[in-house]
Design a protein around this motif. Sequence first.
Motif, mmCIF file in Angstrom:
data_model
loop_
_atom_site.group_PDB
_atom_site.id
_atom_site.type_symbol
_atom_site.label_atom_id
_atom_site.label_comp_id
_atom_site.label_asym_id
_atom_site.label_seq_id
_atom_site.Cartn_x
_atom_site.Cartn_y
_atom_site.Cartn_z
ATOM 1 N N ILE A 48 -4.840 3.316 10.561
ATOM 2 C CA ILE A 48 -6.199 3.202 10.420
ATOM 3 C C ILE A 48 -6.491 1.865 9.458
ATOM 4 O O ILE A 48 -5.632 1.370 8.707
ATOM 5 C CB ILE A 48 -6.986 4.621 9.935
ATOM 6 C CG1 ILE A 48 -6.366 4.781 8.287
ATOM 7 C CG2 ILE A 48 -6.595 5.457 10.679
ATOM 8 C CD1 ILE A 48 -7.001 6.197 7.838
ATOM 9 N N ALA A 49 -7.672 1.327 9.419
ATOM 10 C CA ALA A 49 -8.049 0.502 8.654
ATOM 11 C C ALA A 49 -9.377 0.343 8.224
ATOM 12 O O ALA A 49 -10.302 -0.379 8.443
ATOM 13 C CB ALA A 49 -7.820 -0.998 9.222
ATOM 14 N N PRO A 50 -9.970 1.565 7.167
ATOM 15 C CA PRO A 50 -11.190 1.714 6.999
ATOM 16 C C PRO A 50 -11.900 0.534 6.159
ATOM 17 O O PRO A 50 -13.032 -0.030 6.468
ATOM 18 C CB PRO A 50 -11.303 2.723 5.984
ATOM 19 C CG PRO A 50 -10.104 3.476 6.357
ATOM 20 C CD PRO A 50 -9.216 2.759 6.831
ATOM 21 N N MET A 51 -10.800 -0.326 5.483
ATOM 22 C CA MET A 51 -11.287 -1.441 4.492
ATOM 23 C C MET A 51 -10.957 -2.560 5.180
ATOM 24 O O MET A 51 -10.863 -3.657 4.560
ATOM 25 C CB MET A 51 -10.799 -1.328 3.132
ATOM 26 C CG MET A 51 -11.326 -0.062 2.433
ATOM 27 S SD MET A 51 -13.193 -0.113 1.990
ATOM 28 C CE MET A 51 -13.610 1.128 3.299
ATOM 29 N N GLY A 52 -10.340 -2.701 6.482
ATOM 30 C CA GLY A 52 -10.038 -3.809 7.078
ATOM 31 C C GLY A 52 -8.498 -3.929 7.018
ATOM 32 O O GLY A 52 -7.822 -4.846 7.687
ATOM 33 N N VAL A 53 -7.975 -3.293 6.288
ATOM 34 C CA VAL A 53 -6.053 -3.489 5.970
ATOM 35 C C VAL A 53 -5.854 -2.159 6.363
ATOM 36 O O VAL A 53 -5.785 -1.144 6.175
ATOM 37 C CB VAL A 53 -5.830 -3.574 4.409
ATOM 38 C CG1 VAL A 53 -4.458 -3.460 3.865
ATOM 39 C CG2 VAL A 53 -6.807 -4.574 3.558
ATOM 40 N N PRO A 54 -4.784 -2.403 7.414
ATOM 41 C CA PRO A 54 -3.941 -1.386 8.060
ATOM 42 C C PRO A 54 -3.152 -0.465 7.004
ATOM 43 O O PRO A 54 -2.610 -0.850 5.908
ATOM 44 C CB PRO A 54 -2.967 -2.173 9.090
ATOM 45 C CG PRO A 54 -3.535 -3.281 9.314
ATOM 46 C CD PRO A 54 -4.246 -3.794 8.078
#
Length: 557
Positions: A48-54
């Motif tokens: 997942i990447a809620p902050m854009g980082v996987p």
Amino acid sequence: MAFLDVRKKIMGRVWTWTMALMLCLMAASVRSEDPYIYYTWKVTYGTIAPMGVPQQGILINGQFPGPEINSTSNNNVVINVFNNLDEPLLFTWHGVQHRKNSWQDGTLGVQCPIAPGTNYTYHFQVKDQIGTYFYYPTTGLQRAIGGFGGLRIFSRLLIPVPYADPADEYWVLIGDWFGKSHTALKQKLDSGRSIGRPVGVHINGKNGGLEPLYTMEPGKTYKYRICNVGLKDSLNFRIQGHPLKLVETEGSHVVQNNYDSLDVHVGQCYTVLVTADQEPKDYFMVASTRFTKKVLTATRVIRYSNGVGPASGGLPPAPQGWAWSINQFRSFRWNLTASAARPNPQGSYHYGQINITRTIKLVNTVSRANGKLRYGLNGVSHVDTQTPLKLAEYYGVADKVFKYNLISDSPDTAFPDLTVAPNVINATFRDFIEVIFENPGKVIQSYNLDGYSFFALAVEPGKWTPEKRKNYNLLDAISRHTIQVFPNSWAAIMLTFDNAGMWNLRSEMAENRYLGQQLYVSVLSPNRSLRDEYNLPETQLLCGIVKDMPKPPPYSS
């Protein structure tokens, strides 16, 4: 004449048999069970990447956030959970009252965790409830990387809601995000340190982007179900250019006021109506931290179906200070004219006229035990036991696992030191209780009581004294299951302990809960009766010292 006499006798018997059959059918219909809804969940790790980082997250059926539970009041909900993680797992159904059935509550005080590579089937009834709720994993800090999702309970068709049906319904799950694995966060806490500050905020598992999260048609009204599923921070939610008409809070229809924004504290849920009556274009949906030095903000876009331009202009500003939030709490009122899911109308329950039989004051504490950070209530920092508390109690071996009532109802000390032990208090079945939460600290608190709704009477600055009862709302306070307590402030609730079982009262701040700021309330019926509490389910997982013990005699009807 003989023929007529025989005919009368035959017709009389037919009438008797017919009436008996009708009565049997009526009785059968009364006894028939409410509808069932079924779900199968496969819980896995995924990217997942809620902050854009996987990063690694917890998915349910490949989804983050997890799938919605869509139910109607009185439905029986059956969820078969397959744990494909490499660690134990439990889910709690935040706000669902589980009448007579704490066995399905999904906390370590009542259930053995689901081992990796195995499955367990939850079965609970959303009895006499409506509203917006959510679920999440309770083992360790798994909630920090997902496993949460929305749970909505519709009103039955025979019970009208006090507003027109919306064009559609949308979930808004907001929360702070720490950007680290749950194991790394857990290791910090186990080593005696804090998890620190989050790196951002998400809305439905994402922050930013120009693609619309939801689309609205001009002139139509939509229902938004908003929940703070985060770990630590109160969040303010708002939609650019659109007022939020509050209609429901955690199971209660409320007086319908419009708000520019709502403070949503950790664990809390609100339902609002939003009408698409502005210029047709895109608009920002905003969630930002409250009461923090550095404000973290998340945005998503909502779009009009005939929109002709992107979202523009500055983000709507968030409110400032504690007083604004306290005043917003005071503005929330129960809608006494609305029908309700429970059998009696909401306005018929005059809670302000019931005599209080017990007052419990709970003071939150932060201290160090053996050189490590711990949180507690009234000087006791809770630890989970290998044998769940409810199982130990049911099997008659509670004295081998924990001690009741380590804390006082009326603490009069600052608790410089904490006792680390299972924290369990007794409550008398059907007693009407007043609970005071007192927060001498500098950080806002949020508390939830499983298995119950309570009347949120007051949230005020300072210390509580009996004279403060004059500030209580004893007429139309909202019945809900979470309440916030501001720094150097107190909050008061009332409730009837009429739901037998072992129920978790906890800080909704994940760090505080994990490090001991919780307790369990043992509510025992005087009679071992199925009228008051269900038996141990045949499929219930067993662990600890009761694993190989013979089952106690079942309750009778």
